[in-house]
Design an enzyme around this catalytic site. Structure first.
Site, PDB file in Angstrom:
ATOM      1  CG  ASP A 190      -2.315   0.555   0.914  1.00 53.56           C
ATOM      2  OD1 ASP A 190      -2.431   1.408   0.020  1.00 53.56           O
ATOM      3  OD2 ASP A 190      -3.286   0.168   1.598  1.00 53.56           O
ATOM      4  CD  GLU A 199       0.897   4.767  -7.503  1.00 56.89           C
ATOM      5  OE1 GLU A 199       1.456   5.854  -7.616  1.00 56.89           O
ATOM      6  OE2 GLU A 199      -0.119   4.465  -8.167  1.00 56.89           O
ATOM      7  CD1 TRP A 200      -4.413   3.479  -3.189  1.00 56.74           C
ATOM      8  CD2 TRP A 200      -3.633   5.463  -2.502  1.00 56.74           C
ATOM      9  NE1 TRP A 200      -4.072   3.360  -1.861  1.00 56.74           N
ATOM     10  CE2 TRP A 200      -3.601   4.563  -1.414  1.00 56.74           C
ATOM     11  CE3 TRP A 200      -3.204   6.778  -2.308  1.00 56.74           C
ATOM     12  CZ2 TRP A 200      -3.139   4.926  -0.156  1.00 56.74           C
ATOM     13  CZ3 TRP A 200      -2.740   7.147  -1.051  1.00 56.74           C
ATOM     14  CH2 TRP A 200      -2.707   6.221   0.004  1.00 56.74           C
ATOM     15  N   GLY A 201      -2.752   4.850  -8.239  1.00 58.33           N
ATOM     16  CA  GLY A 201      -2.610   5.540  -9.511  1.00 58.33           C
ATOM     17  C   GLY A 201      -2.074   6.939  -9.411  1.00 58.33           C
ATOM     18  CD  GLU A 202      -1.844   9.453  -4.279  1.00 61.30           C
ATOM     19  OE1 GLU A 202      -0.673   9.390  -3.864  1.00 61.30           O
ATOM     20  OE2 GLU A 202      -2.787   9.870  -3.593  1.00 61.30           O
ATOM     21  CG  ASP A 213      -9.311   2.342  -1.130  1.00 63.34           C
ATOM     22  OD1 ASP A 213      -9.297   2.307   0.098  1.00 63.34           O
ATOM     23  OD2 ASP A 213      -8.304   2.125  -1.822  1.00 63.34           O
TER      24      ASP A 213
END
Length: 692
Positions: free
Chosen positions: A195, A228-231, A250
């Site tokens: 994460d 990493e949520w596409g950042e 999410d």
């Protein structure tokens, strides 16, 4: 994984902290971390991107080793349990058992993965991670061994920061990569979800490559999931770092969340392939926030996108319908197709989506996806989806598990929020299958109890041979009267021809308002005598005309409603995701006793039956989100927009909206997101009234 926090208030919170931390600590910031969390100062070598003659950057080389040749399939507990006490050793073993008894292993599911909260908040004296002895009294290795004994694989979770994403703050892997990777390997871990929280602004490529190298050094094959949520656009650099990478924030168990995430992931098809997959987050199928139709769309879209299929529902409590969706081998085969091509968007006009996926055997998977809140006819052709010219094509409906043939047209009337998925093959034996017929209607009838309403159905022959002895049936609830007022049968429906039937529908007096199933079926034979059936789910709405005079919208029944966050609320703000958790309506300091609380994107429709002349409301962003958020209000009458507010923000006072709706049968109240996303978009229709 990020903790399930309130979308309107906390989204992006950790991102801001990470930036501030980096700014405050500067290049020496990592040395200010606790000693146990010190970050290695020598980053892994950066991969050099390849450039084309046109100067376009292409993805870095993929990871060697042959892992994740197909998108991983398995289970992760987070969506159903979060950090609650029920997440424990007994649950994990029970899930592994269910993989076998419910046929999920046979369908292709392999991984049983733990998410956050499995460890104690502190490491031991040697810097090692310590499993929570209450949750996992026999340790993690014992659980992994149990999972392996079932012929399955085991996964675990940590974060590329000093702590994980849970607010309790469990130990993260930053500065402990080699030790943690060795510990995971010793436990028998096969999959690591890594994460992105509490990362202190350390360069994303550096921290994810460090763990990659640590995993590789163990010698154990471990699938590496970058979360990493596409950042940092990992699809552009991570194909030689991880086997899959999150492309979005999410997911939550709602139609709007699933749809928004699918739309973010769909444009990234070029970056996916064997060993390197786009990950739009876990499945919500079976968690209860969507209908079965919406869950089938969710599963269809993820499979078309070659997404990892990680079950997020507690299978110990799952309904039979959940297992039916999750174990659909026809649809799973698209996700696991060895060619590894993610579907591309052929069309998305007005919420009518056509997705096309190239398959290893030369066939095409075609998904006809209806984003809208009403049935839509969606069509394409074999030529448009890239198949060679042929006299006929085998057409397999992957949810109905039925084979027919088509002369080239691919079309269906798709229910609201539904998806029809076909596998289309240029097949020399096409004539051995019955012709495909396409049932359709001119809409969902609105019926006042005791008064006859009307509906028109069509059945079109898409095949190259006649559909013989065709009979069309409209099925209504017991006690309803259904009468065909034009022919509903024919001895033969030639190729390319359509049978149109008019129907009179009467619900018994006293029938309660609401939606009632009204499926249409067409039964017929192929020229060789093979029986076939085509069905179209349908709905009839029993409606009540609005009273004469002025009526509060909050007191009237609505036909349909959809909302971007939680349910639509009557006489209160939308609040959070639960029903009835809002506050009194308030816009710019002005309170309203009556009205509707919604969150963009939102739509609420009403039956007005031609009896109303006007609608009015005071509109704006609810005060519970402060001066944030931006929305737009629209009023639609019989499919025509008759009023709009323009963009309103949380800093604006309530704006009046007036609409003339004379003669309209239905009125829709629509809220858009103002063009900048849906964060903080709590919107109020204050004092919403109809004049009838």
């Amino acid at each position: 994984m990020r903790v399930r926090i309130r979308t309107m208030h906390r989204r992006g919170h950790r991102r801001i902290i990470g930036v501030l931390s980096a700014a405050l600590l500067g290049t020496a910031g990592v040395t200010a971390l606790p000693a146990a969390a010190a970050v290695p100062h020598t980053p892994a070598p950066a991969a050099v991107p390849h450039t084309t003659d046109a100067g376009r950057t292409t993805p870095a080389p993929r990871l060697p080793g042959g892992l994740a040749a197909a998108p991983p399939m398995g289970f992760n507990n987070w969506n159903s349990t979060h950090c609650r006490a029920e997440f424990n050793e007994e649950m994990v073993k029970g899930i592994a058992d269910l993989f076998l008894t419910k046929g999920l292993k046979d369908a292709g599911y392999q991984y049983v993965n733990l998410d956050d909260c499995w460890a104690l908040p502190s490491r031991d004296a040697n810097g090692k991670l310590v499993p929570d002895p209450q949750r996992f009294p026999h340790g993690i290795k014992a659980v992994a061994d149990y999972v392996h004994s079932k012929g399955l694989k085991f996964g675990i979770y940590t974060s590329a920061g000093t702590k994980t994403c849970n607010e309790a703050g469990f130990p993260g892997g930053l500065g402990h990569e080699q030790s943690d990777a060795r510990q995971f390997a010793d436990w028998g871990v096969d999959y690591l979800k890594y994460d992105n929280c509490n990362n202190w602004g350390v360069d994303a490529k550096q921290r994810y490559r460090t763990m990659r190298d640590a995993l590789k050094a163990t010698g154990r094959p471990i699938v590496y999931s970058i979360c990493e949520w596409g950042e940092n656009k990992p699809w552009e650099w991570a194909s030689d770092v991880g086997h899959l990478w999150r492309t979005t924030g999410d997911i939550s168990d709602s139609w709007s969340s699933m749809l928004a995430i699918a739309k973010q992931n769909l444009p990234l098809a070029q970056y996916a392939g064997p060993g390197h997959w786009n990950d739009p987050d876990m499945l919500e199928v079976g968690n209860g926030g969507m209908t079965d139709t919406e869950y089938r769309s969710h599963f269809s879209l993820w499979s078309m996108m070659s997404a990892p299929l990680l079950i997020g529902s507690d299978l110990r409590k799952a309904a039979p319908e959940t297992f039916e969706i999750l174990s659909n081998k026809d649809v799973i085969a698209l996700d696991q197709d060895p060619l590894g091509k993610q579907a591309t968007v052929l069309n998305s006009d007005s919420g009518r989506w056509t997705l096309v996926k190239q398959l290893a055997d030369g066939a095409r998977a075609v998904a006809l996806f209806n984003e809208t809140d009403r049935p839509q006819r969606i069509s394409t052709t074999a030529k448009e989806v890239g198949l060679p010219q042929a006299a006929g094509y085998r057409l397999r409906d992957l949810w109905q598990h039925r084979d027919t043939h088509t002369a080239g047209d691919l079309s269906a009337t798709v229910p609201a929020h539904g998806t029809v998925v076909y596998r289309v093959t240029a097949d020399r034996q096409w004539a051995h299958y019955p012709p495909a017929v396409e049932p359709g209607t001119d809409g969902s009838p609105l019926v006042e109890a005791g008064t006859a309403g009307g509906l028109r159905s069509t059945v079109r022959n898409l095949g190259g041979t006649p559909a013989r002895n065709l009979t069309v049936t409209l099925n209504a609830p017991q006690g309803w009267r259904i009468k065909a007022t034009s022919p509903a049968t024919t001895r033969a429906l030639p190729a390319g021809r359509t049978l149109t039937t008019s129907w009179r529908i009467t619900a018994p007096a006293g029938t309660k308002p609401g939606a009632y199933a009204l499926p249409l079926t067409a039964d017929y034979c192929s020229p060789g005598g093979t029986r076939a059936t085509a069905a179209l789910p349908g709905t009839a709405h029993v409606v009540v005309p609005p009273p004469s005079g002025t009526a509060d919208a909050a007191e009237l029944p609505w036909l349909t409603s959809s909302n971007g966050w939680g349910p639509v609320e009557r006489n209160s703000s939308v609040g959070e995701q639960g029903a009835g958790d809002g506050r009194p309506l308030s816009i710019g300091g002005s309170g309203f006793a009556k009205g509707l609380g919604v969150h963009a994107p939102s739509e609420v429709s009403f039956y007005t039956g031609g009896r109303c002349t006007a609608f009015s409301a005071r509109t704006g962003v609810d005060d519970e989100v402060g001066d944030r958020g931006s929305v737009g209000f629209e009023v639609w009458a019989d499919g025509r927009r008759v009023a709009q507010s323009g963009t309103l923000t949380g800093a604006d006072a309530a704006a009046t909206i007036d609409a003339r709706i004379t003669g309209a049968t239905t009125v829709r109240l629509v809220v858009t997101d103002g063009g900048d996303g849906i964060d903080y978009d709590h919107a109020d229709w204050g004092d919403a009234k109809f004049t009838c």
